[in-house]
Design a protein around this motif. Structure first.
Motif, PDB file in Angstrom:
ATOM      1  N   ARG A 307      45.020 -35.793  40.768  1.00  0.00           N
ATOM      2  CA  ARG A 307      44.433 -34.499  40.432  1.00  0.00           C
ATOM      3  C   ARG A 307      45.398 -33.419  40.924  1.00  0.00           C
ATOM      4  O   ARG A 307      45.889 -33.480  42.063  1.00  0.00           O
ATOM      5  N   ILE A 308      45.700 -32.445  40.058  1.00  0.00           N
ATOM      6  CA  ILE A 308      46.616 -31.360  40.403  1.00  0.00           C
ATOM      7  C   ILE A 308      45.845 -30.046  40.381  1.00  0.00           C
ATOM      8  O   ILE A 308      45.141 -29.755  39.415  1.00  0.00           O
ATOM      9  N   GLU A 309      46.000 -29.247  41.453  1.00  0.00           N
ATOM     10  CA  GLU A 309      45.307 -27.964  41.530  1.00  0.00           C
ATOM     11  C   GLU A 309      46.251 -26.895  42.075  1.00  0.00           C
ATOM     12  O   GLU A 309      47.200 -27.196  42.805  1.00  0.00           O
ATOM     13  N   THR A 310      45.972 -25.656  41.723  1.00  0.00           N
ATOM     14  CA  THR A 310      46.700 -24.524  42.303  1.00  0.00           C
ATOM     15  C   THR A 310      46.028 -24.147  43.625  1.00  0.00           C
ATOM     16  O   THR A 310      44.871 -24.526  43.873  1.00  0.00           O
ATOM     17  N   PRO A 311      46.714 -23.398  44.498  1.00  0.00           N
ATOM     18  CA  PRO A 311      46.127 -23.048  45.802  1.00  0.00           C
ATOM     19  C   PRO A 311      44.759 -22.358  45.723  1.00  0.00           C
ATOM     20  O   PRO A 311      43.865 -22.713  46.505  1.00  0.00           O
ATOM     21  N   PRO A 312      44.528 -21.386  44.818  1.00  0.00           N
ATOM     22  CA  PRO A 312      43.184 -20.788  44.786  1.00  0.00           C
ATOM     23  C   PRO A 312      42.090 -21.814  44.509  1.00  0.00           C
ATOM     24  O   PRO A 312      41.027 -21.785  45.143  1.00  0.00           O
ATOM     25  N   HIS A 313      42.328 -22.739  43.555  1.00  0.00           N
ATOM     26  CA  HIS A 313      41.336 -23.774  43.269  1.00  0.00           C
ATOM     27  C   HIS A 313      41.191 -24.723  44.458  1.00  0.00           C
ATOM     28  O   HIS A 313      40.076 -25.118  44.822  1.00  0.00           O
ATOM     29  N   PHE A 314      42.315 -25.083  45.064  1.00  0.00           N
ATOM     30  CA  PHE A 314      42.289 -26.017  46.189  1.00  0.00           C
ATOM     31  C   PHE A 314      41.501 -25.442  47.359  1.00  0.00           C
ATOM     32  O   PHE A 314      40.621 -26.110  47.926  1.00  0.00           O
ATOM     33  N   PHE A 315      41.796 -24.197  47.749  1.00  0.00           N
ATOM     34  CA  PHE A 315      41.096 -23.625  48.900  1.00  0.00           C
ATOM     35  C   PHE A 315      39.629 -23.346  48.575  1.00  0.00           C
ATOM     36  O   PHE A 315      38.777 -23.359  49.464  1.00  0.00           O
ATOM     37  N   GLY A 316      39.340 -23.113  47.286  1.00  0.00           N
ATOM     38  CA  GLY A 316      37.939 -23.031  46.891  1.00  0.00           C
ATOM     39  C   GLY A 316      37.244 -24.367  47.133  1.00  0.00           C
ATOM     40  O   GLY A 316      36.092 -24.423  47.586  1.00  0.00           O
ATOM     41  N   GLY A 317      37.940 -25.473  46.830  1.00  0.00           N
ATOM     42  CA  GLY A 317      37.396 -26.804  47.075  1.00  0.00           C
ATOM     43  C   GLY A 317      37.250 -27.103  48.553  1.00  0.00           C
ATOM     44  O   GLY A 317      36.270 -27.737  48.988  1.00  0.00           O
ATOM     45  N   VAL A 318      38.236 -26.686  49.355  1.00  0.00           N
ATOM     46  CA  VAL A 318      38.156 -26.890  50.806  1.00  0.00           C
ATOM     47  C   VAL A 318      36.931 -26.165  51.361  1.00  0.00           C
ATOM     48  O   VAL A 318      36.209 -26.684  52.224  1.00  0.00           O
ATOM     49  N   ARG A 319      36.698 -24.983  50.838  1.00  0.00           N
ATOM     50  CA  ARG A 319      35.533 -24.214  51.277  1.00  0.00           C
ATOM     51  C   ARG A 319      34.225 -24.888  50.831  1.00  0.00           C
ATOM     52  O   ARG A 319      33.255 -24.946  51.587  1.00  0.00           O
ATOM     53  N   GLU A 320      34.218 -25.436  49.605  1.00  0.00           N
ATOM     54  CA  GLU A 320      33.001 -26.023  49.050  1.00  0.00           C
ATOM     55  C   GLU A 320      32.694 -27.406  49.616  1.00  0.00           C
ATOM     56  O   GLU A 320      31.555 -27.704  49.997  1.00  0.00           O
ATOM     57  N   PHE A 321      33.723 -28.259  49.694  1.00  0.00           N
ATOM     58  CA  PHE A 321      33.474 -29.666  50.042  1.00  0.00           C
ATOM     59  C   PHE A 321      33.688 -29.985  51.514  1.00  0.00           C
ATOM     60  O   PHE A 321      33.151 -30.970  52.023  1.00  0.00           O
ATOM     61  N   LEU A 322      34.505 -29.170  52.200  1.00  0.00           N
ATOM     62  CA  LEU A 322      34.819 -29.466  53.599  1.00  0.00           C
ATOM     63  C   LEU A 322      34.262 -28.421  54.552  1.00  0.00           C
ATOM     64  O   LEU A 322      34.579 -28.424  55.749  1.00  0.00           O
ATOM     65  N   ASP A 323      33.461 -27.490  54.011  1.00  0.00           N
ATOM     66  CA  ASP A 323      32.771 -26.467  54.814  1.00  0.00           C
ATOM     67  C   ASP A 323      33.725 -25.592  55.617  1.00  0.00           C
ATOM     68  O   ASP A 323      33.401 -25.151  56.729  1.00  0.00           O
TER      69      ASP A 323
END
Length: 488
Positions: A307-323
């Motif tokens: 899976r490839i993501e840009t930093p905005p999407h990645f940090f959005g995921g870190v915020r969503e999935f890793l609290d």
């Protein structure tokens, strides 16, 4: 050539699907989306690989946002893995990233001062136009005298100083908010220490020379000519090693993932790079997506999901999935830096300083253009700007830089930036060998008690005729004042 091992991974499509749909499943899937059901698994159980440009972005953030981002990355500790190629590019690219920011702010200050000087000139010229009409049609000497008083040098400067100080305040605020000095790219770099602690031992080993050579041959002889991703957009760099950076990273990633337990073979790759050698560019209303061939290749050669993501999407995921906690301002800055960041690892642009000038020849004819732009006339100075002697390079680069800085000529888009001063208005000299302004007579130099002059410039003045001596002294004094006002 590299031996592309064929794995036995099950295709993404169902085993009940026709073979055509199984074999080309990656091509038939839509691009990755924040709503993908399996996305959280990559964040919670996958190997996370940050591209060099993501790590170098840490040097672009304000101090507050940088702390937030590093704290968020700590939520991924233990699953981060750094290819050797990324580590090499990161360690080598830190200084150029800092220098680029510093140069951008210095250039902005210089450009602001140049624009204000042009405004000052325009105001004076506008006054002359009105006064000429008053004199021609009304002989209104009293009104002309009033305009002369209104547009006196000191009056115009006082008005423009309001803007100058406010512009400078904002640029100084940007410098202060950054919180990193240029020398922080050395061993005591606080970001480097945090990154080193974050990754621990999860950093790739340097590939053997034989392996590196085979990978370079594969990239330059087969993949790049056929535009096989990743990395073919960089094929025009100076050397094969620089051109193949992305492909070397990719090969390391595949080799690393092969060694993982089958259940852990998921890779989340994060990069600012969305060029055509990583992303299939959409046409019409369709948006670009990471190349399905990359998904296919990782599955075929390492039996792993990608899976490839840009930093905005990645940090959005870190915020969503890793609290992870990320302030709204921090997330906005991540988006801004991601959009502005060059896709490739920045090569150091040519920036000429007093230390580097003696080793660099100016582009042909550029010093002569600067000579002509300020009305220099003596054969001695002309010989200096046309000389190929290394001893004249410092003067030629200074003349090139000061004429561009003061708006005496238009600098070309590809022209090197020059940071060389012949004099400074300050309480302390720029170097111990600089001499006080009192070395020149009162009629030659203003602010003698609050300025310092470079020794090479004193030697130059002593060796040239009076007419050009006067021109060069004025240029040096104007540059010193310009630098003082811009804070550079």
């Amino acid at each position: 050539m590299i031996d592309y091992e064929r794995g036995t991974a099950e295709p993404e499509g169902s085993m009940d699907d026709p073979v055509l749909l199984q074999r080309f499943a990656a091509w038939l899937q839509p691009g990755p989306s924040a709503e993908d059901a399996e996305r959280s698994v990559f964040f919670k159980d996958g190997v996370i690989v940050l591209d060099t440009n993501v790590l170098l972005s840490l040097y672009e953030y304000t101090e507050t946002s940088r702390k937030d981002v590093l704290s968020a990355l700590e939520q991924t500790a233990g699953r981060l893995w750094m290819p050797y190629q990324v580590g090499l590019e990161f360690v080598r690219g830190r200084r150029s990233t800092l220098e680029s920011r510093k140069r951008a702010l210095a250039d902005a200050a210089s450009e602001v001062n140049k624009k204000l000087m042009a405004a000052r000139k325009a105001i004076v010229e506008a006054k002359k136009v009105v006064c000429a009409q008053l004199d021609k049609y009304a002989r209104a000497q009293q009104e002309i005298a009033g305009l002369d008083a209104l547009v006196a040098d000191s009056s115009v400067d006082a008005h423009l100083d309001v803007y100058r100080h406010e512009f400078k305040r904002h640029l100084d605020m940007l410098k202060a908010d950054h919180g990193l000095a240029l020398n922080s790219a050395d061993a005591e770099d606080p970001i480097l220490k945090r990154i080193a602690k974050l990754y621990g031992e999860n950093i790739g080993e340097q590939p053997d020379d034989d392996i590196l050579r085979k990978r370079l041959e594969e990239a330059t002889a087969f993949r790049f000519p056929n535009k096989i991703p990743p990395g073919f957009s960089d094929s025009d760099k100076e050397t094969p090693l620089k051109s193949a950076g992305d492909f070397l990273l990719w090969e390391e990633l595949i080799a690393h993932v092969r060694q993982l337990p089958p259940s852990g073979r998921r890779v989340l790759f994060v990069s600012n790079d969305t060029k055509e050698d990583w992303y299939e560019q959409g046409s019409g209303s369709s948006s670009s997506r990471p190349w399905p061939s990359l998904v296919d290749e990782l599955r075929r050669r390492a039996q792993a999901d990608l899976r490839i993501e840009t930093p905005p999407h990645f940090f959005g995921g870190v915020r969503e999935f890793l609290d992870a906690e990320l302030a709204a301002d921090t997330y906005a800055e991540i988006e801004r830096v991601s959009e502005a960041f060059e896709a490739r690892v920045p090569d150091t642009p040519l920036a000429v300083t007093e230390e580097t000038a003696s080793h660099l020849d100016p582009p042909e004819g550029l010093a002569l253009d600067a000579f002509n732009a300020v009305g220099l006339v003596s054969s001695a100075v002309r010989a200096a700007v046309e000389s190929t002697s290394p001893s004249q390079r410092l003067f030629k680069w200074w003349l090139i830089g000061v004429t561009a800085q003061l708006g005496r000529r238009d600098a070309g888009e590809t022209e090197p930036s020059v940071s060389i001063a012949a004099a400074t208005r300050s309480s302390k000299p720029l170097s111990r060998d600089w001499v006080p302004g009192t070395a020149l007579s009162p009629g030659e130099w203003l602010h003698r008690d609050s300025s310092w002059i470079a020794p090479w410039f004193i030697d130059l003045l002593d060796s040239i005729p009076q007419a050009d001596r006067t021109i060069l002294r004025r240029l040096a004094a104007q540059q010193a004042e310009s630098n003082r006002r811009s804070g550079s």
